[in-house]
Design a protein around this motif. Structure first.
Motif, mmCIF file in Angstrom:
data_model
loop_
_atom_site.group_PDB
_atom_site.id
_atom_site.type_symbol
_atom_site.label_atom_id
_atom_site.label_comp_id
_atom_site.label_asym_id
_atom_site.label_seq_id
_atom_site.Cartn_x
_atom_site.Cartn_y
_atom_site.Cartn_z
ATOM 1 N N MET A 141 -15.962 -12.710 6.588
ATOM 2 C CA MET A 141 -14.816 -12.911 7.485
ATOM 3 C C MET A 141 -14.969 -12.160 8.801
ATOM 4 O O MET A 141 -14.243 -12.424 9.761
ATOM 5 C CB MET A 141 -13.527 -12.459 6.793
ATOM 6 C CG MET A 141 -13.125 -13.312 5.604
ATOM 7 S SD MET A 141 -11.638 -12.626 4.816
ATOM 8 C CE MET A 141 -11.671 -13.458 3.233
ATOM 9 N N GLY A 142 -15.881 -11.177 8.856
ATOM 10 C CA GLY A 142 -16.063 -10.416 10.085
ATOM 11 C C GLY A 142 -15.295 -9.116 10.087
ATOM 12 O O GLY A 142 -15.659 -8.158 9.400
ATOM 13 N N GLU A 143 -14.212 -9.070 10.841
ATOM 14 C CA GLU A 143 -13.429 -7.838 11.003
ATOM 15 C C GLU A 143 -13.007 -7.201 9.683
ATOM 16 O O GLU A 143 -13.127 -5.981 9.510
ATOM 17 C CB GLU A 143 -12.201 -8.134 11.872
ATOM 18 C CG GLU A 143 -11.405 -6.903 12.303
ATOM 19 C CD GLU A 143 -12.074 -6.117 13.409
ATOM 20 O OE1 GLU A 143 -11.584 -5.019 13.724
ATOM 21 O OE2 GLU A 143 -13.082 -6.587 13.955
ATOM 22 N N PRO A 144 -12.510 -7.972 8.691
ATOM 23 C CA PRO A 144 -12.129 -7.330 7.414
ATOM 24 C C PRO A 144 -13.290 -6.655 6.703
ATOM 25 O O PRO A 144 -13.090 -5.773 5.867
ATOM 26 C CB PRO A 144 -11.596 -8.516 6.586
ATOM 27 C CG PRO A 144 -11.143 -9.514 7.596
ATOM 28 C CD PRO A 144 -12.132 -9.400 8.712
ATOM 29 N N LYS A 178 -4.640 -8.876 9.633
ATOM 30 C CA LYS A 178 -3.668 -9.564 8.781
ATOM 31 C C LYS A 178 -4.336 -10.583 7.865
ATOM 32 O O LYS A 178 -5.117 -11.431 8.310
ATOM 33 C CB LYS A 178 -2.607 -10.239 9.647
ATOM 34 C CG LYS A 178 -1.842 -9.259 10.548
ATOM 35 C CD LYS A 178 -0.778 -9.971 11.346
ATOM 36 C CE LYS A 178 -0.083 -9.018 12.311
ATOM 37 N NZ LYS A 178 0.548 -7.887 11.626
ATOM 38 N N ALA A 179 -3.964 -10.506 6.587
ATOM 39 C CA ALA A 179 -4.568 -11.377 5.585
ATOM 40 C C ALA A 179 -4.326 -12.847 5.879
ATOM 41 O O ALA A 179 -5.228 -13.682 5.726
ATOM 42 C CB ALA A 179 -4.035 -11.017 4.200
ATOM 43 N N LYS A 227 -7.419 -6.563 -1.203
ATOM 44 C CA LYS A 227 -7.108 -5.151 -0.957
ATOM 45 C C LYS A 227 -6.404 -5.003 0.396
ATOM 46 O O LYS A 227 -6.752 -5.676 1.362
ATOM 47 C CB LYS A 227 -8.387 -4.314 -0.975
ATOM 48 C CG LYS A 227 -9.089 -4.269 -2.315
ATOM 49 C CD LYS A 227 -10.120 -3.155 -2.368
ATOM 50 C CE LYS A 227 -11.174 -3.316 -1.309
ATOM 51 N NZ LYS A 227 -12.157 -2.217 -1.324
ATOM 52 N N PHE A 228 -5.431 -4.105 0.402
ATOM 53 C CA PHE A 228 -4.650 -3.870 1.614
ATOM 54 C C PHE A 228 -4.519 -2.372 1.843
ATOM 55 O O PHE A 228 -4.105 -1.632 0.938
ATOM 56 C CB PHE A 228 -3.265 -4.503 1.495
ATOM 57 C CG PHE A 228 -2.428 -4.386 2.748
ATOM 58 C CD1 PHE A 228 -2.527 -5.362 3.735
ATOM 59 C CD2 PHE A 228 -1.581 -3.315 2.944
ATOM 60 C CE1 PHE A 228 -1.761 -5.264 4.895
ATOM 61 C CE2 PHE A 228 -0.827 -3.201 4.099
ATOM 62 C CZ PHE A 228 -0.909 -4.181 5.086
ATOM 63 N N PHE A 229 -4.877 -1.940 3.056
ATOM 64 C CA PHE A 229 -4.758 -0.518 3.407
ATOM 65 C C PHE A 229 -3.386 -0.262 4.005
ATOM 66 O O PHE A 229 -3.027 -0.839 5.035
ATOM 67 C CB PHE A 229 -5.849 -0.105 4.400
ATOM 68 C CG PHE A 229 -5.750 1.340 4.816
ATOM 69 C CD1 PHE A 229 -6.099 2.353 3.933
ATOM 70 C CD2 PHE A 229 -5.300 1.688 6.088
ATOM 71 C CE1 PHE A 229 -5.997 3.684 4.309
ATOM 72 C CE2 PHE A 229 -5.194 3.012 6.474
ATOM 73 C CZ PHE A 229 -5.548 4.013 5.574
ATOM 74 N N LYS A 230 -2.600 0.604 3.337
ATOM 75 C CA LYS A 230 -1.257 0.951 3.813
ATOM 76 C C LYS A 230 -1.370 2.139 4.751
ATOM 77 O O LYS A 230 -1.637 3.263 4.330
ATOM 78 C CB LYS A 230 -0.354 1.272 2.623
ATOM 79 C CG LYS A 230 -0.201 0.100 1.647
ATOM 80 C CD LYS A 230 0.614 0.476 0.414
ATOM 81 C CE LYS A 230 2.074 0.607 0.745
ATOM 82 N NZ LYS A 230 2.898 0.789 -0.489
#
Length: 623
Positions: A394-397, A408-409, A435-438
């Protein structure tokens, strides 16, 4: 027209149409006074302005942050929700729109409603993220120091035991997304140097036999970081002036051209490049740095891209070949050069290794489920897991193998699903785990989203449904919600009854066509009930129909009513007894053919729960 139903001009025996209506007192009061409906509106659709009005009203009633957020979202979603419910706020909207409408007035209100998480999403709520630690790898391999899995120590055989020891309070059918390193080849060779700092406690100064910390500027030392395992940490944050400290390893004799030097690295709160790496075959083991004795090899490694507001995931920086140093004794050094007023990036070093084992590893993640007391891989396709390989594509992720508030997902996952599910059909849904970084909590968690394939594209499923023509009635003082669900019988509903007769009263099934039955009188072909006496009397094997025409019509209409009830039993086996705290009723509209005309009748039923319904009130001839 009177508010209560127009009664069928038939004499029906036995109190067949006994009344049981949630608004019965209101109806009776209106009838007693001879009041007619002031006004009626078949459908009013809530507008953008209405949603904004309800949002403001709901915000005033919010008592906590969650309620306040739900209230605000009414305006942005243009949909009501579990906090801002129709029965609470629509009456206030109607009062403003129809200020002169009085007792007995009715409006059918259509509006959007944002559902809570779907049942399938609830299944994946709270998936635990677990990353294998050094101790976990040690349990798998023993004490040889390998920190990855391999074909001989496969994830399917190793991870169930790791998870059993690591997650003591696992609940039945709960999930864990497991992160680990994997090599598709078995390790070969020997380890010449390995330091994982596990002997240190939090904030201990790094002191190892044969190693040195050489202060060049400032007085800050390399110390132990004990978060997610132990590592060597250095930061110029909250220091004064320049800080330069060299962490020098003990000497290592290189006797094999296959020898490699590597380490793992975490960068935190990135504010400038502060780390350099060196090798020397002429270091004098002194307490001062003579830079001419050292060769910088920083560019031989790939450092993770720094995160200005948090920490990167642990990453291996790659390998530096020592083939040019065969037969020599070398030292390695890590130089931190920063300043309390400038570059303050936090550096964490771990798994500093010199070995002849060339092992290429990759990060993987697998979904496991705890069922019947055992952890096992979860292979169902109902949930897709975004892998490290996917993030990279995806690149940036791929910088941190996760999404965040800035990455943003929903900007990436539609294309991800297009690749993963090239043969998706209109209306398909798919759960995606990622996975999401809070940012606020500085932690990485697992989120689950549901996507809907519509119009040839994947989009986040907002779970917004349309509540159509919900009835609101004015009782003389205010508007009230009347929870009645209207079911208009179509081919599918008539088919339900034809199938029921086929299985329970086969002698009443039309022998020629099989799409018509004469127990209730339903036909999926004509999409109506038939009470024509000529047709019904010749298809009455049990002689149920009376010779008296009036009684016969009464009986056939009672069977139509019973047929509608039986259809509800089969179609709505999980119907609740109440909606929003008010008894739930169903209104069934159907066509009835009497030999001359097709007339529309409406029958009302009260839900008793568990698929049971009872007649509620007289039938109504609609037209």
């Amino acid at each position: 027209m009177k508010l209560k139903y127009n009664l069928i001009a038939l004499s029906l025996a036995g109190g067949l149409f006994a009344a049981c209506d949630p608004m019965e007192d209101i109806y009776n009061e209106i009838d007693a006074q001879g009041t007619v409906i002031t006004k009626s509106e078949v459908e009013y659709v809530l507008s953008k302005a209405d949603y904004e009005t309800i949002s403001k009203l709901a915000q005033k009633n919010a008592t906590n942050k969650n309620d306040s957020n739900l209230a605000k979202r009414v305006a942005s979603d243009m949909a009501l929700n579990d906090f801002a419910k129709g029965e609470t706020y629509i009456p206030e909207v109607l009062a403003g729109i129809y200020p002169s409408w009085g007792k007995g007035s009715t409006v059918g209100v259509t509006y959007n409603f944002k559902e809570d998480k779907s049942e399938i999403l609830k299944k994946y709520f709270g998936v635990k993220l677990y990353s294998l630690s050094k101790e976990d790898y040690a349990k798998v391999w023993g004490k040889n120091g390998n920190e990855f899995l391999s074909p001989a120590h496969a994830p399917e055989s190793a991870l169930p035991g790791v998870l059993k020891d690591a997650i003591k309070d696992a609940k039945e059918e709960s999930f864990a997304l497991v992160e680990y390193k994997y090599s598709d080849k078995e390790p070969q060779g020997k380890v010449l140097l390995k330091e994982d700092f596990e002997v240190f406690e939090k904030n201990d100064e790094i002191k190892i036999d044969g190693w040195k910390q050489i202060l060049v500027k400032g007085d800050t030392k390399w110390t132990a970081n004990a978060f997610n395992g132990v590592s060597a940490k250095f930061s110029a944050f909250k220091t004064t002036g320049e800080q330069e400290n060299w962490l020098v390893t003990k000497a290592v004799k290189i006797d094999d051209a296959a020898a490699m030097f590597t380490f793992d690295l975490v960068l935190g709160h990135f504010k400038g490049n502060v780390l350099s790496v060196f090798v020397s075959d002429s270091y004098s083991n002194g307490d001062k740095i003579v830079e001419s004795e050292w060769t910088e090899i920083t560019k031989s490694f790939k450092f993770p891209e720094g995160n200005p507001s948090g920490f990167t995931s642990p990453a291996n920086v790659g390998n530096f070949s020592l083939k040019d140093y065969v037969g020599k004794t070398v030292n390695f050094a890590f130089r931190y050069a920063g300043s309390g007023e400038g570059a303050t990036t936090t550096v964490q070093l771990d798994n500093i290794i010199v070995s002849t084992m060339k092992v290429d590893t990759e990060w993987r993640n697998d979904l496991y489920q705890f069922k019947d007391g055992v952890w096992a891989p979860f292979r169902s396709g109902e949930a897709l897991v975004v892998t490290p390989e996917d993030y990279s594509a995806m690149g940036e992720p791929g910088k941190h193998n996760n999404f965040s508030s800035s990455i943003k997902a929903d900007e990436y996952l539609p294309d991800f699903l297009k690749v993963k599910l090239p043969y998706a059909k209109e209306g398909d849904t798919q759960v995606v785990l990622y996975k999401f970084f809070k940012d606020k909590d500085k932690v990485t968690v697992v989120y689950a989203d549901e996507y809907l394939y519509k119009g040839g594209v994947w989009a986040l499923n907002a779970n917004i449904s349309v509540h159509s023509k919900e009835t609101y009635l004015h009782n003389g003082e205010k508007w009230l919600f009347d929870p009645t669900i209207t079911v208009v019988m179509a081919e599918a509903e008539y088919t339900i009854l034809v199938d029921w007769v086929k299985n329970n009263k086969p002698e009443y099934l039309d022998k020629k066509y099989g799409n018509t039955e004469y127990w209730f009188g339903a036909s999926s072909h004509y999409k109506n009930f038939n009470i024509d006496l000529g047709t019904r009397r010749v298809n009455d094997p049990e002689g149920k129909i009376d010779a008296d025409d009036e009684k016969a019509v009464g009986y056939l209409m009672s069977m139509v009513q019973e047929g509608c009830r039986q259809m509800l039993v089969i179609k709505y086996p999980d119907a609740p007894t109440q909606m929003s705290g008010v008894d739930l009723y169903y209104k069934v509209q159907t066509l009835v053919y009497d030999g001359r005309d097709k007339l529309v009748y409406s029958f009302r039923y009260k839900s008793l729960g568990k698929g049971q319904f009872e007649v509620a009130g007289d039938p109504e001839l609609v037209k």
